[in-house]
Write a protein that holds these residues in place. Structure first.
Motif, PDB file in Angstrom:
ATOM      1  N   VAL A  15       7.103  28.437  31.407  1.00 25.48           N
ATOM      2  CA  VAL A  15       7.202  27.949  30.145  1.00 25.48           C
ATOM      3  C   VAL A  15       5.928  27.952  29.597  1.00 25.48           C
ATOM      4  CG1 VAL A  15       7.749  25.786  28.804  1.00 25.48           C
ATOM      5  CG2 VAL A  15       8.970  26.253  30.661  1.00 25.48           C
ATOM      6  N   GLU A  16       4.718  27.909  30.074  1.00 26.25           N
ATOM      7  CA  GLU A  16       3.350  27.631  29.519  1.00 26.25           C
ATOM      8  C   GLU A  16       2.903  29.096  28.888  1.00 26.25           C
ATOM      9  OE1 GLU A  16       0.502  25.963  32.066  1.00 26.25           O
ATOM     10  OE2 GLU A  16       1.303  24.053  31.961  1.00 26.25           O
ATOM     11  N   ALA A  17       3.391  30.176  29.869  1.00 23.28           N
ATOM     12  CA  ALA A  17       3.030  31.390  29.461  1.00 23.28           C
ATOM     13  C   ALA A  17       4.093  31.965  28.059  1.00 23.28           C
ATOM     14  CB  ALA A  17       3.214  32.365  30.469  1.00 23.28           C
ATOM     15  N   ILE A  18       5.336  31.563  28.105  1.00 27.58           N
ATOM     16  CA  ILE A  18       6.149  31.595  27.033  1.00 27.58           C
ATOM     17  C   ILE A  18       5.622  31.186  25.656  1.00 27.58           C
ATOM     18  CG2 ILE A  18       8.503  31.275  26.062  1.00 27.58           C
ATOM     19  CD1 ILE A  18       9.366  31.515  29.121  1.00 27.58           C
ATOM     20  N   LEU A  41       8.942  36.283  32.605  1.00 25.75           N
ATOM     21  CA  LEU A  41       8.498  34.926  32.397  1.00 25.75           C
ATOM     22  C   LEU A  41       9.644  33.904  32.499  1.00 25.75           C
ATOM     23  CD1 LEU A  41       6.033  35.526  29.348  1.00 25.75           C
ATOM     24  CD2 LEU A  41       5.452  35.146  31.885  1.00 25.75           C
ATOM     25  N   VAL A  42      10.902  34.310  32.002  1.00 24.48           N
ATOM     26  CA  VAL A  42      12.140  33.337  31.924  1.00 24.48           C
ATOM     27  C   VAL A  42      12.333  33.065  33.455  1.00 24.48           C
ATOM     28  CG1 VAL A  42      14.355  32.974  31.332  1.00 24.48           C
ATOM     29  CG2 VAL A  42      12.837  33.691  29.750  1.00 24.48           C
ATOM     30  N   VAL A  64       2.386  47.627  18.691  1.00 24.51           N
ATOM     31  CA  VAL A  64       2.019  45.934  18.439  1.00 24.51           C
ATOM     32  C   VAL A  64       3.083  45.124  19.198  1.00 24.51           C
ATOM     33  CG1 VAL A  64       3.430  45.750  16.264  1.00 24.51           C
ATOM     34  CG2 VAL A  64       1.319  44.523  16.502  1.00 24.51           C
ATOM     35  N   MET A  65       3.980  45.604  19.571  1.00 23.29           N
ATOM     36  CA  MET A  65       5.219  44.704  20.234  1.00 23.29           C
ATOM     37  C   MET A  65       5.031  44.868  21.877  1.00 23.29           C
ATOM     38  SD  MET A  65       7.269  42.979  18.283  1.00 23.29           S
ATOM     39  CE  MET A  65       8.743  42.481  19.527  1.00 23.29           C
ATOM     40  N   GLY A  66       4.263  45.233  22.393  1.00 26.98           N
ATOM     41  CA  GLY A  66       3.887  45.800  23.622  1.00 26.98           C
ATOM     42  C   GLY A  66       4.051  44.472  24.654  1.00 26.98           C
ATOM     43  N   ASP A  67       3.370  43.568  24.365  1.00 25.27           N
ATOM     44  CA  ASP A  67       3.291  42.223  25.002  1.00 25.27           C
ATOM     45  C   ASP A  67       4.414  41.418  24.740  1.00 25.27           C
ATOM     46  OD1 ASP A  67       0.921  43.125  26.246  1.00 25.27           O
ATOM     47  OD2 ASP A  67      -0.398  42.012  24.780  1.00 25.27           O
ATOM     48  N   TYR A  68       5.207  41.763  23.795  1.00 25.43           N
ATOM     49  CA  TYR A  68       6.307  40.717  23.374  1.00 25.43           C
ATOM     50  C   TYR A  68       7.545  41.365  23.494  1.00 25.43           C
ATOM     51  CZ  TYR A  68       1.792  38.778  21.301  1.00 25.43           C
ATOM     52  OH  TYR A  68       0.776  38.492  21.165  1.00 25.43           O
ATOM     53  N   GLN A  69       7.786  42.250  24.354  1.00 26.75           N
ATOM     54  CA  GLN A  69       9.031  43.134  24.640  1.00 26.75           C
ATOM     55  C   GLN A  69      10.014  42.007  25.450  1.00 26.75           C
ATOM     56  OE1 GLN A  69       8.074  46.959  25.785  1.00 26.75           O
ATOM     57  NE2 GLN A  69       7.803  47.598  23.977  1.00 26.75           N
ATOM     58  N   LYS A  70      11.301  42.389  25.544  1.00 28.10           N
ATOM     59  CA  LYS A  70      12.384  41.495  26.012  1.00 28.10           C
ATOM     60  C   LYS A  70      12.073  41.484  27.689  1.00 28.10           C
ATOM     61  CE  LYS A  70      17.323  41.560  26.845  1.00 28.10           C
ATOM     62  NZ  LYS A  70      18.542  42.199  26.659  1.00 28.10           N
ATOM     63  N   ASP A  71      11.587  42.699  28.090  1.00 27.59           N
ATOM     64  CA  ASP A  71      11.313  42.497  29.529  1.00 27.59           C
ATOM     65  C   ASP A  71      10.247  41.659  29.914  1.00 27.59           C
ATOM     66  OD1 ASP A  71       9.660  44.731  28.291  1.00 27.59           O
ATOM     67  OD2 ASP A  71       9.741  45.695  30.082  1.00 27.59           O
ATOM     68  N   VAL A  72       8.970  41.738  29.199  1.00 28.08           N
ATOM     69  CA  VAL A  72       8.200  40.872  29.419  1.00 28.08           C
ATOM     70  C   VAL A  72       8.589  39.252  29.451  1.00 28.08           C
ATOM     71  CG1 VAL A  72       5.902  39.824  28.745  1.00 28.08           C
ATOM     72  CG2 VAL A  72       6.537  42.353  28.571  1.00 28.08           C
ATOM     73  N   MET A 131      18.227  34.368  26.230  1.00 29.05           N
ATOM     74  CA  MET A 131      16.935  33.895  25.765  1.00 29.05           C
ATOM     75  C   MET A 131      15.753  34.749  25.444  1.00 29.05           C
ATOM     76  SD  MET A 131      14.532  30.733  26.901  1.00 29.05           S
ATOM     77  CE  MET A 131      15.784  29.526  26.598  1.00 29.05           C
ATOM     78  N   GLU A 132      15.838  35.835  26.243  1.00 30.61           N
ATOM     79  CA  GLU A 132      14.701  36.964  26.254  1.00 30.61           C
ATOM     80  C   GLU A 132      14.916  37.716  24.718  1.00 30.61           C
ATOM     81  OE1 GLU A 132      16.987  36.544  28.693  1.00 30.61           O
ATOM     82  OE2 GLU A 132      15.649  36.182  30.761  1.00 30.61           O
ATOM     83  N   THR A 133      16.157  37.823  24.343  1.00 31.21           N
ATOM     84  CA  THR A 133      16.307  38.603  23.149  1.00 31.21           C
ATOM     85  C   THR A 133      15.860  37.785  21.985  1.00 31.21           C
ATOM     86  OG1 THR A 133      18.057  39.692  24.087  1.00 31.21           O
ATOM     87  CG2 THR A 133      17.880  39.598  21.764  1.00 31.21           C
TER      88      THR A 133
END
Length: 109
Positions: A49-52, A43-44, A31-39, A1-3
């Protein structure tokens, strides 16, 4: 799901910021800093769910603006798919809407 989360963010940011003839946006761009797989992985794991949904909403709103908003057919469909993601109440419920968004964004890129 993270990917898949990372991919939806990447595709959204590509729609919003990538310009023809310039270098493409890649997963390791700032630009992808806050949206990377490890972030998203964190969250997962937390089941947040709200943060995602908040992070996805940020990216999808940029994509929606790039498509001309809900007044345009592509924007209306993106809004519909985004609203399905927003209705999820668990991490498991994010799966199907996320796959639909990923496929849609890939098709229009």
């Amino acid at each position: 799901m993270e990917t898949s989360l990372e991919t939806v963010a990447l595709f959204s940011l590509k729609l919003a910021y990538e310009e023809e003839g310039l270098s493409p946006i890649l997963r390791d761009d700032m630009v992808m800093g806050d949206y990377q797989k490890d972030v998203f992985e964190l969250l997962v794991k937390r089941g947040d769910v709200e943060a995602i949904q908040f992070k996805m909403n940020e990216c999808l709103n940029l994509a929606l603006d790039a498509l001309g908003g809900v007044e345009k057919p592509l924007g209306r469909e993106l809004r519909k798919l985004s609203s399905e993601l927003a209705q999820a109440r668990s991490v498991e419920q994010l799966g199907q809407p996320l796959l639909a968004l990923k496929g849609y964004l890939r098709d229009i890129l």
